[in-house]
Design an enzyme around this catalytic site. Sequence first.
Site, mmCIF file in Angstrom:
data_model
loop_
_atom_site.group_PDB
_atom_site.id
_atom_site.type_symbol
_atom_site.label_atom_id
_atom_site.label_comp_id
_atom_site.label_asym_id
_atom_site.label_seq_id
_atom_site.Cartn_x
_atom_site.Cartn_y
_atom_site.Cartn_z
ATOM 1 N N SER A 118 -9.906 2.194 2.799
ATOM 2 C CA SER A 118 -9.016 2.921 1.926
ATOM 3 C C SER A 118 -8.113 2.020 1.077
ATOM 4 C CB SER A 118 -8.121 3.849 2.748
ATOM 5 O OG SER A 118 -7.252 3.106 3.581
ATOM 6 N N SER A 155 -9.935 -0.376 6.824
ATOM 7 C CA SER A 155 -9.346 -0.197 5.489
ATOM 8 C C SER A 155 -8.705 -1.441 4.899
ATOM 9 C CB SER A 155 -8.304 0.927 5.525
ATOM 10 O OG SER A 155 -8.949 2.169 5.610
ATOM 11 N N LYS A 197 0.841 -1.197 0.000
ATOM 12 C CA LYS A 197 0.000 0.000 0.000
ATOM 13 C C LYS A 197 0.876 1.247 0.000
ATOM 14 C CE LYS A 197 -4.016 1.907 2.509
ATOM 15 N NZ LYS A 197 -4.823 1.781 3.747
#
Lengths: 500, 503
Positions: B155, B179, B80
């Site tokens: 997210s 997330s 990420k």
Amino acid sequence: MTTTSADPVTFEDALERYDPVMGMEVHVELNTASKMFCGCSTVFGADPNTQVCPVCLGLPGALPVVNARAIESAIKIGLALNCSIAPWCRFARKNYFYPDMPKNFQTSQYDEPIAYSGWTEIEVDGVSYRIEIERAHMEEDTGKSLHVGGATGRIHGASHSLVDYNRAGIPLIEIVTKPIEGTGAKSPEVARAYVAHLRELVLGLGVSDVRMEQGSMRCDVNLSLRPIGVTTLGTRSETKNVNSLRSVERAVRHEIGRHAAVLDGGNRIVQETRHWHEDTGVTTAGREKSDAEDYRYFPEPDLVPVAPSREWVEALRAQLPEPPSLRRARLQADWAFSDLEMRDVAGAGAMNLVAETVAAGAAPQAAKKWWLSELARYANEHDIAIDDVPMSPEQVAQVQGLLDAGRINDKLARQVFDGVLSGEGTPEEVVARRGLEVVSDDSALGDAVDRAIEANPDVAAKIAAGKHAAAGALIGAVMKEMRGRADAGRVRELILARLG
Amino acid sequence: MTDLTRLTAAALADALAAREVSAVEATQAHLDRIAAVDGGVHAFLHVDVDGALATARAVDDARAGGTAVHPLAGVPIAVKDLLATNGLPTTCGSKILQGWIPPYDATVVARLKVAGLPILGKTNMDEFAMGSSTEHSAYGPTRNPWDLGRIPGGSGGGSAAAVAAYETPLAVGTDTGGSIRQPGAVTGTVGVKPTYGGVSRYGLVALASSLDQAGPVTRTVLDAALLHELIGGHDPLDSTSIDSPVPAVVEAARRADVTGMRIGVIAELGGEGYQPGVRARFDDVVALLSKAGADVVEVSCPSFDYALAAYYLILPSEASSNLAKFDAMRYGLRVAPDGVEVPSAEEVMSASRAAGFGDEVKRRIILGTYALSSGYYDAYYGSAQKVRTLIARDFDAAFEEVDVLVSPTAPTTAFRFGDKLDDPLAMYLNDIATIPANLAGVPGLSVPSGLADEDGLPVGVQLLAPALADDRLYNVAAAIEAMLAEQWGGPLLAQAPELEVRT
């Protein structure tokens, strides 16, 4: 008429009507090898931005880890100031934007300081004052802004600014007093004595270099006046970065006069920070500081609470050095100094230097003499702290040892000091290189005496006639020939032996 | 030859160890897949072809030379874009960090590098992890591989979509309020938020420091456990890292036995506001667990009703402070204000932050600044912290009665782009079931539970365990996974439509 530049009021005049109240905030930079929250070096004077890492630069993602040694130092300072040590406390974030603050928040302590509710005692002109300590808390230093292109080095008028982050993250202890009241006309001296005392205390703990001129001890002076007889506090000003003992005293004195003038004119003191100007001895307005200023403190979520065990705190308490007041009393007794002599030594900041010189073998009076004369003068001329004089207490004791052994005289000793301070080597080396040793060989001295008598028949006749006081002229001649390297007493003996 | 991108990480690791395939082949296969499908999915913000292949070659050389390597060495992974990667761009999905190349690695990334996992690239996300759809990425949204017209969750939608689209077998995500887990649920993948402090946060760009936690994003429970074991464990650079061994998650994932386990259904999560298909698949799983010998009871956690409100005070408060460092002084975007000839530092900071942050980030900075202000602190931040304590107590009480708690992971399946973009509250509700775990610091895991009847989109079930008992999640999840795979005749992702491949 409303004017802010009121007629000046003298200090003495002000004190007839007003009662000053002070509050001192002193930042002490700790001498830990690494920074508060990372492993970067703390050595002073490195090239800009060479002692930085992701943590102290506040790079995205980096996290702080508390320096255990800094906590130990904070506890020691707290204990030396008779504070309670929190069994559990936290760091907090103080949020505000400034280019020299890498994270735009300072990791500090807020409502949970590591040390609180202490006191310490100082003395001014034989009178003791008890200073109440509100708190001593841990925080990190900011970077240093350098404003380039202006006349004053301040941001006003500068063309651009540079930031050095070497200082960012260096551990600080902020020591805050409760309001210091009832010191009246002695306020400037009390303020100075408090800072000097704190300096000595911290130095004794060995946790900071406390060099005011290098910024490792920085002082903010809060001051307010109230009409005599009134008990509520007046509006205060906060004079920042007053960075010498002399300036502390002068700043308090100046602010008392300034406040009085403003109040006399029927105006109100603005609550603000003020800049101290060393050169002109005045303060000027800085940033207005209202009580509504909001740092949005909240507990630092990246750090776990600090919980020093009772055992650890007690172990640190047991290691505390002798408190300065007791130490001073002991030294005074050991040295057989008068109160005035002690005050002179303390005033020169030479207490430790004299003590170390005595420990290295010199007599107390001799140690005092050299530090307060030759070496104090050198420090003054070179505008450095007396601790920074490039001569060690051991070397001072060595010079005195040469004197005591009769190998040099007082005049030669001054030349030895000059040599050592000029970097020519140890006292022994300077004596050897400059050829300063007293000539104790009687035949060499005798020859010189004979020549002096021959050259000054009139004087010789007077001495021979019993006017021994005239011997001085001959001694002078001999000393001149020997370039000072003779024992004047021995020369006198030789002259009298020949003419008497 | 088998398509290497369809293998699980565990199977690929075995093939690599047996030297049936090389790390370069495995890495190249995934890079090819990214090139073929990521134009449509947009899971990656940055692909590191050279770096990934260099790591793969080094692993192959080590294996050829007989050097012992980590069991996952050579298995590609995606990271990420919230984690600092030395030499690789790290933007956090924000314009304000455009072009920033960190000079250091996050601890998680350093561990991946030491173990020899080729890092394929950095995955897309909502800006600074604020969002549940990746629509708040400054670089455009990621699309759900099940339906490119829908969101992949957020997210960490990039990590979940990359795994679901077979662009990578493994990914690292971060979870502040869901997330990792919510994207897992809506993409039919597995996502784990470990116990707070179980995985180092060093190098993870902070959203809310007291809530953030990195964790695995994978297609199977075992793969997640293998990755968890690698990235977990104490880190002296993170003061909040727990100094205890990683729970035995791999062993638990292999055990997959719920016999005699006490499992609690959280009464407060799963009722009103949850889509019928989500509830139906959840009920199926509960029934399966009972059938498998678990003792299922209902448990009440009354303070969970206040979790969302407390979360949206604590998160913005911490975020407002964490994001203060983005000031254009040392790195990232710098914008000069319009019409100012000689701008001050403060004016540059202001202009850069105005230009660099998106609306959602600004919204939360303003909320947090307000909540921390003097005079409001006690009412907002202070009260939220009290709620947090109550939620932790609810968990404590629940775990007195049961070993593991279950709930739906998210209230709905993947929604269409734009559906909730103008309604922040509706967007925030996506995390209603996942937030309590972050507030209390307990571990949570989302595992696929099937497809909703009404839209045919994936649904996830969430498991929660006490702090440091992450292994229980893997045990129960692996059991659910095995029972469902038997019902479906394979993994859920096998039912996903084939993506259009660009050649």
